[in-house]
Design a protein around this motif. Structure first.
Motif, short mmCIF file in Angstrom:
data_model
loop_
_atom_site.label_atom_id
_atom_site.label_comp_id
_atom_site.label_asym_id
_atom_site.label_seq_id
_atom_site.Cartn_x
_atom_site.Cartn_y
_atom_site.Cartn_z
N THR A 21 -12.25 13.30 -7.36
CA THR A 21 -13.17 13.74 -8.38
C THR A 21 -13.98 12.55 -8.87
O THR A 21 -13.68 11.39 -8.53
CB THR A 21 -12.42 14.36 -9.57
OG1 THR A 21 -11.57 13.35 -10.16
CG2 THR A 21 -11.57 15.54 -9.13
N ARG A 22 -14.98 12.81 -9.68
CA ARG A 22 -15.76 11.71 -10.25
C ARG A 22 -14.87 10.91 -11.20
O ARG A 22 -14.44 11.41 -12.22
CB ARG A 22 -16.97 12.27 -11.00
CG ARG A 22 -17.91 11.19 -11.54
CD ARG A 22 -19.09 11.83 -12.25
NE ARG A 22 -19.97 10.83 -12.81
CZ ARG A 22 -20.95 10.22 -12.15
NH1 ARG A 22 -21.16 10.52 -10.87
NH2 ARG A 22 -21.72 9.32 -12.74
N GLY A 23 -14.53 9.70 -10.80
CA GLY A 23 -13.71 8.84 -11.64
C GLY A 23 -12.22 8.98 -11.45
O GLY A 23 -11.44 8.40 -12.21
N GLY A 24 -11.80 9.75 -10.45
CA GLY A 24 -10.36 9.90 -10.27
C GLY A 24 -9.98 10.84 -9.15
O GLY A 24 -10.60 10.86 -8.09
N ARG A 83 -9.51 3.03 -6.27
CA ARG A 83 -10.55 3.87 -5.66
C ARG A 83 -10.36 3.95 -4.14
O ARG A 83 -10.48 5.02 -3.55
CB ARG A 83 -11.94 3.31 -5.98
CG ARG A 83 -12.35 3.42 -7.44
CD ARG A 83 -13.81 3.05 -7.63
NE ARG A 83 -14.14 2.99 -9.04
CZ ARG A 83 -14.13 1.87 -9.77
NH1 ARG A 83 -13.81 0.71 -9.19
NH2 ARG A 83 -14.44 1.91 -11.05
N ARG A 84 -10.08 2.81 -3.54
CA ARG A 84 -9.87 2.78 -2.09
C ARG A 84 -8.64 3.60 -1.70
O ARG A 84 -8.67 4.37 -0.73
CB ARG A 84 -9.72 1.34 -1.63
CG ARG A 84 -9.60 1.19 -0.11
CD ARG A 84 -9.75 -0.26 0.33
NE ARG A 84 -8.76 -1.13 -0.32
CZ ARG A 84 -9.05 -2.01 -1.27
NH1 ARG A 84 -10.30 -2.16 -1.70
NH2 ARG A 84 -8.10 -2.78 -1.80
N ASP A 85 -7.56 3.47 -2.47
CA ASP A 85 -6.35 4.25 -2.18
C ASP A 85 -6.61 5.75 -2.30
O ASP A 85 -6.18 6.54 -1.45
CB ASP A 85 -5.22 3.85 -3.14
CG ASP A 85 -4.63 2.49 -2.83
OD1 ASP A 85 -4.84 2.00 -1.70
OD2 ASP A 85 -3.95 1.92 -3.71
N LEU A 86 -7.31 6.15 -3.35
CA LEU A 86 -7.59 7.57 -3.56
C LEU A 86 -8.48 8.12 -2.45
O LEU A 86 -8.28 9.26 -1.98
CB LEU A 86 -8.25 7.80 -4.92
CG LEU A 86 -7.38 7.49 -6.14
CD1 LEU A 86 -8.17 7.76 -7.43
CD2 LEU A 86 -6.08 8.30 -6.14
N ARG A 139 0.82 -1.21 0.00
CA ARG A 139 0.00 0.00 0.00
C ARG A 139 0.85 1.26 0.00
O ARG A 139 0.57 2.22 -0.73
CB ARG A 139 -0.93 0.00 1.23
CG ARG A 139 -1.89 1.19 1.23
CD ARG A 139 -2.77 1.19 2.46
NE ARG A 139 -1.99 1.45 3.66
CZ ARG A 139 -2.54 1.64 4.86
NH1 ARG A 139 -3.85 1.58 5.02
NH2 ARG A 139 -1.77 1.87 5.92
N GLU A 140 1.92 1.26 0.79
CA GLU A 140 2.80 2.43 0.85
C GLU A 140 3.42 2.71 -0.51
O GLU A 140 3.51 3.87 -0.95
CB GLU A 140 3.90 2.21 1.89
CG GLU A 140 4.80 3.40 2.13
CD GLU A 140 4.15 4.48 2.98
OE1 GLU A 140 4.73 5.57 3.06
OE2 GLU A 140 3.08 4.23 3.56
N THR A 141 3.85 1.67 -1.21
CA THR A 141 4.43 1.84 -2.54
C THR A 141 3.40 2.36 -3.52
O THR A 141 3.69 3.24 -4.35
CB THR A 141 5.02 0.51 -3.04
OG1 THR A 141 6.00 0.06 -2.11
CG2 THR A 141 5.66 0.68 -4.41
N ARG A 142 2.17 1.83 -3.44
CA ARG A 142 1.11 2.32 -4.33
C ARG A 142 0.83 3.78 -4.07
O ARG A 142 0.68 4.57 -4.99
CB ARG A 142 -0.17 1.50 -4.13
CG ARG A 142 -0.18 0.12 -4.70
CD ARG A 142 -1.61 -0.41 -4.85
NE ARG A 142 -2.45 -0.18 -3.70
CZ ARG A 142 -2.53 -0.98 -2.63
NH1 ARG A 142 -1.76 -2.07 -2.59
NH2 ARG A 142 -3.34 -0.69 -1.62
N TRP A 143 0.73 4.16 -2.80
CA TRP A 143 0.44 5.55 -2.47
C TRP A 143 1.53 6.47 -3.00
O TRP A 143 1.25 7.54 -3.55
CB TRP A 143 0.30 5.70 -0.96
CG TRP A 143 -0.99 5.16 -0.42
CD1 TRP A 143 -1.91 4.39 -1.07
CD2 TRP A 143 -1.50 5.35 0.90
NE1 TRP A 143 -2.94 4.08 -0.25
CE2 TRP A 143 -2.74 4.66 0.98
CE3 TRP A 143 -1.03 6.01 2.03
CZ2 TRP A 143 -3.50 4.63 2.14
CZ3 TRP A 143 -1.80 5.98 3.18
CH2 TRP A 143 -3.03 5.31 3.24
N GLN A 144 2.76 6.07 -2.83
CA GLN A 144 3.86 6.89 -3.34
C GLN A 144 3.76 7.02 -4.85
O GLN A 144 3.93 8.11 -5.41
CB GLN A 144 5.19 6.26 -2.95
CG GLN A 144 6.41 7.05 -3.45
CD GLN A 144 7.69 6.52 -2.85
OE1 GLN A 144 7.86 6.54 -1.64
NE2 GLN A 144 8.57 6.02 -3.69
#
Length: 262
Positions: free
Chosen positions: A52-55, A37-40, A3-8
């Protein structure tokens, strides 16, 4: 991918593109749209982006990645630069370090130098003056270093202390070498950073030092950040990577700046 790598990765993509779409980002990172979606959503809860809607999109033009998410960007270049900067320091010096990823690496390189493993005759191997809380915390466990931390108000993005309390400390001391990390390095406009409060501290460090060293990778060349620190005449040494064009290096040398490309 953790998760940390994805967030970065998400935050770096956001800085690069300005906005993200869930479907295309999922393909880029090789994960499901639901994961993105969960990460954002979680990053938005931390106020690191706007959903935003979709991102997602950036907060605005002053968007800046927190330090913990910038440490791996151009890591190889920063490692070489930090090693070269550390080699410029003589035992017994009083060294000023601003905050930032490259200067943090400089602090670590100084801590790893065998000839700085202990002081002499009751004197510290180095005296380090910094307004960066993370640098002070890393070096404070080194008994051979004397650590001086400025006062001020902490910025969560960079862990730097700024404001009049920091000014009060720095105006009373002298430095042998000041090492600055910058966001912009422009031949016409000089060196700059994103925030005026950090620029003020950096400017005072330059004024209090006999020698000013800028540690910056070549992507900073030609960049004009919001807050100006000073003209190129304030600098003595630029340590950067080998991607700096030879013509630019020659022009800087003609202006009286020692350029080290590593």
């Amino acid at each position: 991918m953790s998760r940390e790598t994805r967030w970065q990765s998400l935050l770096e993509l956001l800085v690069e593109h300005g906005s993200l779409e869930v479907e295309s980002t999922a393909g880029t990172l090789g994960v499901s749209p639901a994961t993105i979606r969960r990460d954002l959503d979680q990053l938005a809860e931390q106020q690191l982006l706007v959903r935003t809607r979709g991102g997602a999109m950036q907060h605005g033009v002053s968007y800046e990645l927190p330090l913990r998410y910038r440490t791996s960007r151009r890591a190889a270049e920063k490692h070489r630069i930090s090693q070269a900067v550390a080699e410029l320091i003589t035992p017994g010096e009083v060294v000023g370090l601003t905050g930032g990823t490259t200067t943090t690496e400089v602090a670590r390189a100084l801590a790893a130098r065998p000839d700085l493993a202990q002081g002499t005759a009751g004197s510290p191997a180095l005296t380090v003056v910094t307004n960066a809380l993370n640098i002070a915390a890393e070096l404070a466990v080194r008994p051979q270093f004397k650590i001086v931390v400025t006062g001020g108000v902490a910025r969560p993005q960079s862990y730097e202390l700024t404001g009049p309390l920091a000014d009060g400390v720095l105006s009373q001391i002298s430095l042998d070498t000041a090492v600055l990390g910058v966001d912009g390095f422009d031949p016409a406009e000089g060196i700059s950073t994103r925030h005026e409060d950090e620029a003020a501290i950096n400017r005072l460090l330059c004024e209090r030092a006999r020698r000013v060293v800028v540690a910056a990778d070549s992507t900073k060349l030609g960049v004009r950040a919001f807050a100006r620190i000073g003209a190129l005449t304030a600098l003595d040494v630029l340590v950067t990577d080998t991607a700096l064009p030879p013509a630019a290096a020659s022009a800087l040398a003609e202006a009286g700046i020692e350029v080290r490309r590593v």
